[in-house]
Scaffold this active site. Sequence first.
Site, PDB file in Angstrom:
ATOM      1  N   HIS A  47       0.746  -1.241  -0.266  1.00 35.27           N
ATOM      2  CA  HIS A  47      -0.195  -0.040  -0.018  1.00 35.27           C
ATOM      3  C   HIS A  47       0.835   0.915  -0.061  1.00 35.27           C
ATOM      4  O   HIS A  47       0.105   1.940  -0.173  1.00 35.27           O
ATOM      5  CB  HIS A  47      -0.651   0.406   1.092  1.00 35.27           C
ATOM      6  CG  HIS A  47      -2.502  -0.388   1.384  1.00 35.27           C
ATOM      7  ND1 HIS A  47      -2.856  -1.297  -0.361  1.00 35.27           N
ATOM      8  CD2 HIS A  47      -2.266  -1.849   2.505  1.00 35.27           C
ATOM      9  CE1 HIS A  47      -3.612  -2.263   0.768  1.00 35.27           C
ATOM     10  NE2 HIS A  47      -3.693  -2.567   1.899  1.00 35.27           N
TER      11      HIS A  47
ATOM     12  N   ASP B 244      -2.973 -10.448  -2.161  1.00 32.62           N
ATOM     13  CA  ASP B 244      -3.518  -9.767  -1.409  1.00 32.62           C
ATOM     14  C   ASP B 244      -5.337  -9.644  -1.268  1.00 32.62           C
ATOM     15  O   ASP B 244      -5.209  -9.177  -2.580  1.00 32.62           O
ATOM     16  CB  ASP B 244      -2.150  -8.577  -0.909  1.00 32.62           C
ATOM     17  CG  ASP B 244      -2.996  -8.254   0.473  1.00 32.62           C
ATOM     18  OD1 ASP B 244      -1.956  -8.116   1.464  1.00 32.62           O
ATOM     19  OD2 ASP B 244      -3.684  -7.650   0.881  1.00 32.62           O
TER      20      ASP B 244
ATOM     21  N   HIS C 171      -6.624  -7.203  -1.029  1.00 39.73           N
ATOM     22  CA  HIS C 171      -6.221  -5.683  -1.112  1.00 39.73           C
ATOM     23  C   HIS C 171      -5.760  -5.107  -1.878  1.00 39.73           C
ATOM     24  O   HIS C 171      -4.135  -5.535  -2.200  1.00 39.73           O
ATOM     25  CB  HIS C 171      -5.731  -4.799   0.286  1.00 39.73           C
ATOM     26  CG  HIS C 171      -6.785  -5.219   1.504  1.00 39.73           C
ATOM     27  ND1 HIS C 171      -6.371  -5.776   2.633  1.00 39.73           N
ATOM     28  CD2 HIS C 171      -8.091  -4.625   1.990  1.00 39.73           C
ATOM     29  CE1 HIS C 171      -7.679  -6.528   3.582  1.00 39.73           C
ATOM     30  NE2 HIS C 171      -8.257  -5.979   3.572  1.00 39.73           N
TER      31      HIS C 171
ATOM     32  N   ASP D  62      -4.120 -12.976   3.286  1.00 36.20           N
ATOM     33  CA  ASP D  62      -6.201 -12.486   4.184  1.00 36.20           C
ATOM     34  C   ASP D  62      -7.669 -12.755   2.674  1.00 36.20           C
ATOM     35  O   ASP D  62      -8.117 -12.502   3.600  1.00 36.20           O
ATOM     36  CB  ASP D  62      -5.806 -10.937   4.373  1.00 36.20           C
ATOM     37  CG  ASP D  62      -5.130 -10.094   3.304  1.00 36.20           C
ATOM     38  OD1 ASP D  62      -5.031 -10.378   2.121  1.00 36.20           O
ATOM     39  OD2 ASP D  62      -4.932  -8.039   3.423  1.00 36.20           O
TER      40      ASP D  62
END
Length: 353
Positions: free
Chosen positions: A166, A202, A204, A291
Amino acid sequence: MKIFRNALHRRHDARLEMYRGRLVPCHETPARLDHVLAELARRPVGSLHDPAPDDAALDAALAAIHAPRYLDFLAGAWDEWVALDPANADLDILPAVWPVRGFRADVLPESFAARIGLFSFDAGSPVMAGTWAAAREGAACARSAALAVSGGERAAFALTRPPGHHAGPDFFGGYCFLNNAALAAQTLRDHGAARVAVLDVDYHHGNGTQTIFYGRDDVLTVSLHGDPRTEYPFFLGHADERGEGAGLGANLNLPLPRGTSVATWFEALEAGLAAVAAHRAEALVVALGVDTFEGDPISGFHLRADDYLRLGERLARAGLPVVLTMEGGYAVAEVGGNVVNVLEGLVASLPRP
Ligand SMILES: [Zn+2]
């Protein structure tokens, strides 16, 4: 495979993050990495190494993907914070004001509160005394993993936290401070690979990695993730983001609704790997978040432990030298088994040299 572990990761052990309007205990904890090490002790799928202690080369590598004023700020943020008020030493730093549309980002404010807002995009990523040391050592792990692969290893893993995908050119957020996957991709480019692909699995969207390479055609960025209309980081990760300028066509987002089935997730993985092949990438970086696990407390996909073995096997069949960086995964007790399953599937299926 060579596994570069971040021996300084516990120095980043923050207390509280702002989550949906409340200060809650941080999801991103040192135990996540400890569980991977414990699982590797049971199932040694690779050899453990410390990263190369080459500070000048690491600084140069970081400056190739992050803005100097951002790196300077992050390196000195804790000392500045404590200098403002000695009582701050007992508090983690959380930003609380941000320059949104119409505000200026070109003028560097004097105020510490303003600068930490300028260089961040959420209040879920506390900075503490050891954040810089931990993040920097993690970047060293990513760089060393990429150098190992450039030097002929089929696969290497940067076993590190805090995660990185991120973090953008000049901002942190999403528990990420330095973009390890981007650093690995850049290092592969700098050491002989003409074209590199980053595949982010991931839950996200890998917004930081996308932003770093958005205008470039030498590094393809692909991300499979929860649809940003409902899932963090919300403001990037849509399918119509294809890159810009020279990079047009070198970014692929595969957003999937919360609750997507495992079968559909693996179909999206195939689409991502097809793009990697079409890019004629000479090396692959995998931003490995687990995740996507069915038991993850902040995510919404349904992968099970065995699916991570399949993921590793499928990544190996891409037929490319591969660097993996550890990203998210918050079902803490299962992170070790799931990460090592990916590595085991990968190692078992790599072509023999
Ligand atoms: Zn994640």
